[in-house]
Design a protein around this motif. Structure first.
Motif, PDB file in Angstrom:
ATOM      1  N   LEU A 555       0.830  -1.207   0.000  1.00 14.01           N
ATOM      2  CA  LEU A 555       0.000   0.000   0.000  1.00 14.01           C
ATOM      3  C   LEU A 555       0.863   1.254   0.000  1.00 14.01           C
ATOM      4  N   THR A 556       1.828   1.319   0.916  1.00 15.17           N
ATOM      5  CA  THR A 556       2.670   2.516   1.016  1.00 15.17           C
ATOM      6  C   THR A 556       3.595   2.660  -0.187  1.00 15.17           C
ATOM      7  N   SER A 557       3.771   1.573  -0.945  1.00 17.01           N
ATOM      8  CA  SER A 557       4.616   1.642  -2.137  1.00 17.01           C
ATOM      9  C   SER A 557       4.095   2.622  -3.180  1.00 17.01           C
ATOM     10  N   LEU A 558       2.818   2.945  -3.119  1.00 11.78           N
ATOM     11  CA  LEU A 558       2.247   3.848  -4.123  1.00 11.78           C
ATOM     12  C   LEU A 558       2.903   5.220  -4.107  1.00 11.78           C
ATOM     13  N   GLU A 559       3.574   5.549  -3.023  1.00 17.67           N
ATOM     14  CA  GLU A 559       4.347   6.787  -2.998  1.00 17.67           C
ATOM     15  C   GLU A 559       5.368   6.806  -4.132  1.00 17.67           C
ATOM     16  N   MET A 560       5.862   5.623  -4.516  1.00 21.01           N
ATOM     17  CA  MET A 560       6.927   5.517  -5.514  1.00 21.01           C
ATOM     18  C   MET A 560       6.407   5.402  -6.940  1.00 21.01           C
ATOM     19  N   TRP A 561       5.100   5.535  -7.111  1.00 19.08           N
ATOM     20  CA  TRP A 561       4.521   5.499  -8.456  1.00 19.08           C
ATOM     21  C   TRP A 561       4.241   6.928  -8.896  1.00 19.08           C
ATOM     22  N   ASP A 562       4.696   7.289 -10.079  1.00 21.75           N
ATOM     23  CA  ASP A 562       4.512   8.647 -10.590  1.00 21.75           C
ATOM     24  C   ASP A 562       3.314   8.697 -11.528  1.00 21.75           C
ATOM     25  N   PRO A 563       2.266   9.451 -11.156  1.00 19.88           N
ATOM     26  CA  PRO A 563       1.059   9.466 -11.986  1.00 19.88           C
ATOM     27  C   PRO A 563       1.254  10.131 -13.346  1.00 19.88           C
ATOM     28  N   LYS A 564       2.243  11.029 -13.467  1.00 22.39           N
ATOM     29  CA  LYS A 564       2.442  11.701 -14.752  1.00 22.39           C
ATOM     30  C   LYS A 564       3.051  10.751 -15.785  1.00 22.39           C
ATOM     31  N   SER A 565       4.140  10.115 -15.406  1.00 24.17           N
ATOM     32  CA  SER A 565       4.807   9.203 -16.337  1.00 24.17           C
ATOM     33  C   SER A 565       4.224   7.798 -16.271  1.00 24.17           C
ATOM     34  N   ARG A 566       3.412   7.545 -15.216  1.00 24.59           N
ATOM     35  CA  ARG A 566       2.858   6.217 -14.937  1.00 24.59           C
ATOM     36  C   ARG A 566       3.978   5.185 -14.836  1.00 24.59           C
ATOM     37  N   GLN A 574       7.541  -1.560  -6.534  1.00 24.44           N
ATOM     38  CA  GLN A 574       6.766  -2.142  -7.633  1.00 24.44           C
ATOM     39  C   GLN A 574       6.408  -3.590  -7.314  1.00 24.44           C
ATOM     40  N   ALA A 575       7.385  -4.323  -6.785  1.00 25.09           N
ATOM     41  CA  ALA A 575       7.163  -5.727  -6.438  1.00 25.09           C
ATOM     42  C   ALA A 575       6.112  -5.861  -5.339  1.00 25.09           C
ATOM     43  N   ARG A 576       6.228  -5.069  -4.302  1.00 24.55           N
ATOM     44  CA  ARG A 576       5.335  -5.213  -3.142  1.00 24.55           C
ATOM     45  C   ARG A 576       3.913  -4.792  -3.466  1.00 24.55           C
ATOM     46  N   PHE A 577       3.753  -3.792  -4.329  1.00 25.59           N
ATOM     47  CA  PHE A 577       2.401  -3.424  -4.740  1.00 25.59           C
ATOM     48  C   PHE A 577       1.734  -4.596  -5.443  1.00 25.59           C
ATOM     49  N   SER A 578       2.481  -5.277  -6.297  1.00 20.03           N
ATOM     50  CA  SER A 578       1.892  -6.407  -7.020  1.00 20.03           C
ATOM     51  C   SER A 578       1.515  -7.535  -6.066  1.00 20.03           C
ATOM     52  N   ILE A 579       2.276  -7.692  -4.984  1.00 23.80           N
ATOM     53  CA  ILE A 579       1.950  -8.739  -4.009  1.00 23.80           C
ATOM     54  C   ILE A 579       0.688  -8.367  -3.235  1.00 23.80           C
ATOM     55  N   LEU A 580       0.509  -7.083  -2.937  1.00 26.91           N
ATOM     56  CA  LEU A 580      -0.757  -6.658  -2.332  1.00 26.91           C
ATOM     57  C   LEU A 580      -1.916  -6.992  -3.271  1.00 26.91           C
ATOM     58  N   LYS A 581      -1.766  -6.718  -4.560  1.00 26.07           N
ATOM     59  CA  LYS A 581      -2.818  -7.069  -5.514  1.00 26.07           C
ATOM     60  C   LYS A 581      -3.069  -8.574  -5.517  1.00 26.07           C
ATOM     61  N   CYS A 582      -1.996  -9.344  -5.399  1.00 26.83           N
ATOM     62  CA  CYS A 582      -2.130 -10.798  -5.319  1.00 26.83           C
ATOM     63  C   CYS A 582      -2.965 -11.195  -4.103  1.00 26.83           C
ATOM     64  N   PHE A 583      -2.714 -10.574  -2.957  1.00 25.94           N
ATOM     65  CA  PHE A 583      -3.496 -10.838  -1.738  1.00 25.94           C
ATOM     66  C   PHE A 583      -4.967 -10.490  -1.962  1.00 25.94           C
ATOM     67  N   LEU A 584      -5.205  -9.310  -2.554  1.00 26.69           N
ATOM     68  CA  LEU A 584      -6.576  -8.835  -2.732  1.00 26.69           C
ATOM     69  C   LEU A 584      -7.357  -9.692  -3.729  1.00 26.69           C
ATOM     70  N   GLU A 585      -6.631 -10.301  -4.682  1.00 28.17           N
ATOM     71  CA  GLU A 585      -7.289 -11.140  -5.686  1.00 28.17           C
ATOM     72  C   GLU A 585      -7.418 -12.592  -5.236  1.00 28.17           C
ATOM     73  N   ALA A 586      -6.901 -12.904  -4.048  1.00 27.45           N
ATOM     74  CA  ALA A 586      -6.977 -14.278  -3.537  1.00 27.45           C
ATOM     75  C   ALA A 586      -8.423 -14.678  -3.277  1.00 27.45           C
ATOM     76  N   GLU A 587      -8.641 -15.981  -3.211  1.00 23.22           N
ATOM     77  CA  GLU A 587      -9.994 -16.499  -2.980  1.00 23.22           C
ATOM     78  C   GLU A 587     -10.450 -16.250  -1.541  1.00 23.22           C
ATOM     79  N   ASP A 588     -11.771 -16.369  -1.356  1.00 18.95           N
ATOM     80  CA  ASP A 588     -12.346 -16.463  -0.010  1.00 18.95           C
ATOM     81  C   ASP A 588     -12.137 -15.211   0.833  1.00 18.95           C
TER      82      ASP A 588
END
Length: 707
Positions: A555-566, A574-588
């Protein structure tokens, strides 16, 4: 840039300045080991100006400006304030900026690659500069870049053709990514390693590859690819252009580094250490990365030293092409008590790796048991200090000869007062605070040892020579069919996956750690539980804290994402944000974000502890399997698309709503005040000097470092 946007780039106020405690561990060394550590420290810190030049054109003059002001006032900042006629607030803003600058060895964050700008008016810096001719000279040399924010793209490191800042391609604002890639491919075919190089495109279209070396001419016996220094490109888009090898980049600094490396060799405890620093000296003097690779071989063989180290052009995160490396050097003392736990983890690794979600065809034939030590850092020179390291980064050495892991205990355990923990629910704060250090130690151990240490790259090592049965290729667990891709002769993991490699590999290693931390015997190694599965006991607390910490980090990794250049500005983020998405997309409903309606001002993470071993681990395993197989088989096409999808940031929800909340709750990143070592030439004894954990203490430590 409007004032609201600019706020995100202002220096931390106050910065989180903490001291690295080392004295009791250093005192346990004998005199010779202390001298060995001293000369490694000096070699490391003499690379300070290299790092500054690798970050931005203005970083080195800013460094000199700060030190010139300290010299002018002798550390009496109030006297300087009075002379400059600035307010208490203006002086405070300068000191805070200086501490953050010195902690990052430049004016771009080491974690995030975004520029930071002083708070307060530029006129205050101008008034300070006028306090002495020397300070004025260095301030003028910054050319106004300290406060400059009129070109938003330059607030981030990246490719020149995208308008971003980089000094790995100095004076080459028109060099394209395609040209960089072409020269990289040419170097790969020639056998010229890129880590200690920079690349210049001249106005006539020719290219110069700058090689870092103390000597300014090609070595008498030839460089890594012989005595020839000028080459004409025979094929491809750059046909007819010339490439010239230019020795002597960072020559002055590398002369001092080489001299100290030779002194370290004289004070080595054993033959491996002596040969390691002899190889270092040859590498830094002549620009040979083949000699550097030899130093890493001797380093691997130096098992269980009291003083651990590594020095050179190591990590490639900040080069937009992901192949040229930043200077880094450290000297550290082994913490024998904590090292015992890591030794037990090494012993357990061969039984743990078979649990990972792929077959033996995609794993090393033999796990090369590495040295794994818990270290207390004496010196760490570079743009930032990690909490764990797994090197060397050369695949041929890692796969065939081995590697080492280190955990940096006094970095991991350093705390600033009154640290806040946003996004963790009140009900979880007790467990989180109590077990975050323990869970981090487990995570770092598994990440470095089994994460970076596992896996086989399927290769055609030379024409017709394979490290797998290419006539009956392994069956991919993703497709159920024989694999169709592998690494061709001369290709490496870094050359195939390029700028994606850093974040991709950090994600893979993090996932390995998350997956294997579910093995309760691992938790027992670190003193938690008895090895039996008990999700509600102390070992379960550690596991829960680990998964919760990873979700929060994503979640806090989003500080390191630049909305202008995306663009992502930091590989681990970048890695940890994707793992959070992995958690959120998990079953149950394993993991959710809790907030009310459209109001996310009280956003917290909700993670179901009872489902870590089921839905949570399954999601982690599925994600990990794909990353690993794509890496193992050099499948850049599918690997890049898959990882790109997982790290993609939806601009409306994640990139705006959630990111704004992350920025509102942003906590300062720690910067570390380090000791200095001093050698009494008459007695041969080394002492250390500590400094206060304040901006003033940080500046004084650097003023007395003399680099």
């Amino acid at each position: 840039m409007d004032a609201q946007e600019l706020k995100n780039y202002l220096a931390d106020s106050p910065p989180s300045v903490v001291r690295l405690e080392i004295e009791k561990h250093f005192d346990a060394l004998n005199d010779k080991q202390k001298r060995y550590a001293h000369f490694i420290s000096r070699a490391s810190f003499h690379g300070t100006r290299i790092v500054a030049r690798q970050i931005s054109p203005e970083s080195e003059p800013i460094f000199d400006f700060i030190l010139a002001l300290h010299k002018t006032c002798g550390g009496d900042w109030k006297a300087l304030q009075a002379k400059a006629g600035i307010s208490d607030e203006d002086l405070g803003n300068f000191l805070q900026y200086a501490a953050q600058f010195l902690g990052n060895n430049g004016n771009y964050k080491s974690f995030g690659d975004a520029k930071f700008i002083p708070r307060g008016p530029e006129s205050a810096f101008t008034a300070l500069a006028a306090a002495s001719p020397e300070a004025q000279k260095f301030y003028d040399a910054t050319s106004g870049a300290i406060f400059s924010a009129n070109k938003p793209a330059l607030l981030h490191l990246g490719y020149p053709e995208q308008g971003h800042m980089t000094t790995y391609y100095p004076g080459s604002s028109d060099i394209t990514k395609a040209e960089i890639d072409f020269i990289s491919s040419w170097m790969e075919k020639k056998g010229l390693l890129p880590e200690n190089t920079r690349l210049i495109k001249n106005k006539n279209g020719s290219f110069e590859i700058l090689i870092a070396s103390a000597k300014r001419t090609v070595p008498s016996e030839g460089g890594d690819i012989g005595k020839e220094t000028t080459f004409k490109i025979e094929t491809g888009d750059l046909t007819g252009k010339t490439i010239t090898l230019v020795y002597g980049d960072y020559s002055k600094e590398l002369e001092a580094i080489t001299a100290n490396a030779k002194k370290a060799a004289e004070n080595a405890d054993n033959e491996n250490q002596q040969k390691m620093f002899t190889s270092y000296a040859k590498s830094f003097e002549e620009g040979s990365l083949l000699a550097f690779k030899d130093s890493q071989r001797f380093w691997i063989r130096d098992k269980g030293p009291m003083v651990e180290c590594n020095v050179g052009f190591i990590e490639t995160y900040r080069d937009p092409a992901g192949i040229r490396a930043e200077w880094e050097g450290f000297a550290a003392v082994v913490n024998l008590d904590r090292t015992r736990a890591f030794g037990a983890l090494v012993e357990a690794a061969p039984t743990l790796i078979p649990h990972l979600p792929w077959g033996k065809d995609f794993e090393k034939d033999t796990f090369l048991s590495p040295d794994f030590t818990s270290l207390e850092v004496l010196t760490f020179a570079g743009s930032g200090i990690p909490i764990g390291i797994n090197i060397p980064n050369y695949d041929d050495i890692r796969q065939g000869e081995g590697f080492k892991n280190v955990s940096l205990g006094n970095v991991m355990g350093a705390k600033s007062p009154n640290e806040k923990v946003p996004f963790v629910a009140e009900k979880d704060l007790g467990v989180y605070r109590k077990y975050r250090d323990g869970s981090l130690e487990v995570q770092v151990g598994l990440h470095e040892l089994t994460g970076h240490g596992c896996g086989k790259l399927l290769q055609e090592k030379s024409p017709g020579e394979f490290n797998f049965d290419h006539k009956n290729p392994p069956i991919s667990p993703l497709t159920g069919k024989p694999i169709t891709t592998w690494y061709e002769p001369g290709q490496t993991w870094g050359s195939v996956f390029g700028s994606l490699a850093g974040a991709y590999e950090e994600c893979r290693a993090e996932l390995v750690a998350m997956y294997l931390s579910c093995e309760f015997p691992v938790l027992k190694i670190f003193g938690f539980g008895d090895g039996s599965i008990d999700i509600n006991g102390e070992a379960g607390d550690v596991l829960y804290a680990s998964y919760l910490s990873m979700a929060r980090a994503g979640l806090t990794s989003l500080e390191m994402w630049d909305p202008k250049s995306r663009k992502w500005g930091q590989a681990h983020s970048q890695a940890r944000f994707s793992i959070l998405k992995c958690f959120l997309e998990a079953e149950d409903d394993f993991c959710k974000l809790d907030y009310k309606g459209d109001d996310i001002s009280n956003l917290t993470i909700s993670l179901d502890r009872s489902k870590i071993l089921t839905a949570g681990r399954k999601a982690v395993g599925d994600y990990l399997r794909k990353l690993h197989i794509y890496k193992s088989t050099a499948d850049i096409e599918n690997g890049a698309k898959f990882f790109g999808d997982m790290t993609n940031v939806d601009p409306d929800f994640w990139g705006t709503k959630v990111r704004n909340e992350v920025l509102r709750n942003k906590q300062p990143r720690k910067v570390f005040v380090q000791t200095n070592t001093n050698l009494d030439e008459a007695t041969g004894k080394v002492t250390i000097k500590h400094y206060d954990a304040t901006p003033e203490g940080m500046i004084q430590s650097w003023a007395e470092r003399h680099v």
